[in-house]
Design an enzyme around this catalytic site. Structure first.
Site, short mmCIF file in Angstrom:
data_model
loop_
_atom_site.label_atom_id
_atom_site.label_comp_id
_atom_site.label_asym_id
_atom_site.label_seq_id
_atom_site.Cartn_x
_atom_site.Cartn_y
_atom_site.Cartn_z
CB SER A 37 -1.40 -0.15 0.82
OG SER A 37 -0.16 0.12 2.28
CG HIS A 64 -4.32 -1.24 0.02
ND1 HIS A 64 -4.67 -1.04 1.64
CD2 HIS A 64 -3.78 -2.31 -0.14
CE1 HIS A 64 -4.15 -2.63 1.96
NE2 HIS A 64 -4.43 -3.36 0.21
CG ASP A 157 -4.96 -6.63 2.11
OD1 ASP A 157 -4.69 -7.88 3.01
OD2 ASP A 157 -4.94 -6.08 1.13
#
Length: 446
Positions: A37, A64, A157
């Site tokens: 991300s 992301h 994540d």
């Protein structure tokens, strides 16, 4: 030539690709899932820069992204590799030496035939975990050919999905937290205890290439008479924990213990094994943290589906049919970890009991030496990424949806008693009809 053998292309592959394990319709090369991300674009660029063009692998990047804006990732990465960089589309076939990038606002998964699948996230609110979603599908359908790489990013994540990759025989790598621009994702991945290697990005590329070539990647580990390695001091560490805590790790596989000790050293900022042993003598909290890390909690719903299919078809029907109605059918799950295997078995037995229309009382004892794991199992709350492993029918029957989580139903939960128990020292449960210790024996020495 007379007497010469015909060329065997399969024999040229690494050993983990040989044999009849995978159907011919599936890709027979590593599929590397890369999650990132914040700060991930730069890390992805560095990784592609370090990879040779002819590497024999496919790469899927989950970065992301803002779902309301078009992605520039394909253009931003294309200049860093001679491999084609493609925006993933539904049904796109995965091929060697291609880089696939997730589009904004979708979940990306892999099916059993080696094709990409796009879907809309079910949860409209709350944190979305697209990398976990991909990893779960990759582990489920492609097993030991799955590779998880966690790069710079915030949040956690990937930490759930990498456990599925490890459980299926795949490889998990995290970026060195000292190199990552944002260390949230790699730090969370490392904290699971499931990461095989923690490396700088350039070394990640080297490790991937060597693995595909069937070679062993060994990170540089200096050894001298003045600086002992973890393997040298592991007996002393085990003895200290046995004396100062309630845990005895003498019968655990030493390779696994060494990796976990090295991970704790990195998180504690201690450079040498000798210094870490001194730290353990002084710090009771670190001893407890290390003990919890050494209690390996890697599991999942219906882990290794073929085993559960066999139980459902060839074992459980006979147990239910022949069991006397005047006493409960008693099951013991030793090493229950966070509960996924226990509830998987509970679902299978409950389904068979209902189908048989016999009034068999089900009583499941689930035990683990780790109090935190037992507490988590008792709660019975799991992220929505379990959708990759649990069928929609079972989700509807045995779970209650809570935002982006699923909770075990009270009815199924009532069949299970969770308890803290050490099989090495505590007396076993008695009058048991079925024992599952898969999640225990795989970590112990013969």
């Amino acid at each position: 030539m007379p007497g010469s053998r015909p060329h065997n292309a399969k024999a040229d592959r690494p050993r983990w690709l040989q044999g009849p394990l995978w159907a011919s319709s599936r890709a027979d090369f590593p599929i590397v899932a890369i999650g990132a991300s914040a700060g991930g674009l730069d890390a992805c660029r560095k990784l592609l820069d370090a990879l040779p063009a002819h590497n024999g692998m496919a790469f899927i990047i989950v970065q992301h992204l803002d779902p309301s804006h078009d992605s520039m990732m394909v253009d931003l990465l294309a200049g860093h590799t001679s491999m084609p960089v493609l925006l993933a589309t539904d049904g796109m076939r995965i091929e060697r030496e291609r880089v696939y990038v997730i589009p904004p606002g979708v979940y990306l998964s892999v099916d059993e035939k080696g094709s990409l699948r796009l879907s809309k996230p079910q949860a409209r609110h709350g944190a979305r975990l697209p990398f976990d979603f991909l990893l779960n599908s990759l582990a489920r359908h492609h097993g030991a050919r799955s590779v998880c790489v966690v790069l710079s990013g915030t949040g956690a994540d990937g930490s759930v999905g990498l456990k599925a990759v490890k459980a299926s025989g795949g490889l998990a790598i995290a970026q060195d937290i000292g190199e990552a621009d944002y260390d949230g994702m790699p730090r969370s991945a490392i904290a699971t205890g499931g990461v095989d290697l923690v490396l700088r990005v350039a070394k990640i590329a080297e490790a991937l290439v060597k693995r595909e070539q069937g070679q062993v990647f060994a990170p540089e580990r200096p050894k001298s008479s003045a600086q002992k390695l973890v393997e040298d001091l592991l007996p002393d560490i085990i003895a200290l924990l046995r004396t100062k805590t309630v845990h005895d790790f003498a019968l655990y596989k030493h390779g696994t213990l060494e990796r976990r000790v090295e991970r704790r050293m990195a998180l504690a900022g201690v450079k040498t094994a000798s210094k870490y042993l001194e730290f353990l003598f002084r710090d009771a909290d670190e001893r407890d943290q290390l003990s919890r890390d050494l209690l390996i909690n890697v599991t999942g719903f219906f882990r290794d589906p073929a085993v559960f299919d066999f139980l459902a078809k060839s074992v459980i029907p006979d147990l239910v049919r022949d069991h006397p109605l005047n006493r409960p059918l008693r099951i013991w799950v030793a090493g229950c970890s966070s509960g996924e295997e226990t509830y998987s078995l509970a679902m299978l037995f409950r389904e068979q009991i209902d189908a048989s229309k016999r009034d068999v009382k089900l009583q499941i004892f689930a035990s683990d030496v780790d109090p935190d794991a037992v507490a988590s199992a008792r709660e019975g709350l799991y992220p929505d990424s379990i959708e990759a492993d649990v069928s929609p029918e079972r989700l509807a029957q045995f779970f209650i949806k809570e935002d982006r989580f699923y909770r075990i139903s009270a009815e199924l939960r009532s069949n299970v008693v969770f308890t803290v128990h050490d099989v090495l020292t505590d007396p076993p449960f008695a009058r048991i009809d079925f024992i599952s210790c898969r999640n225990l024996l795989i970590y112990l020495l013969p």
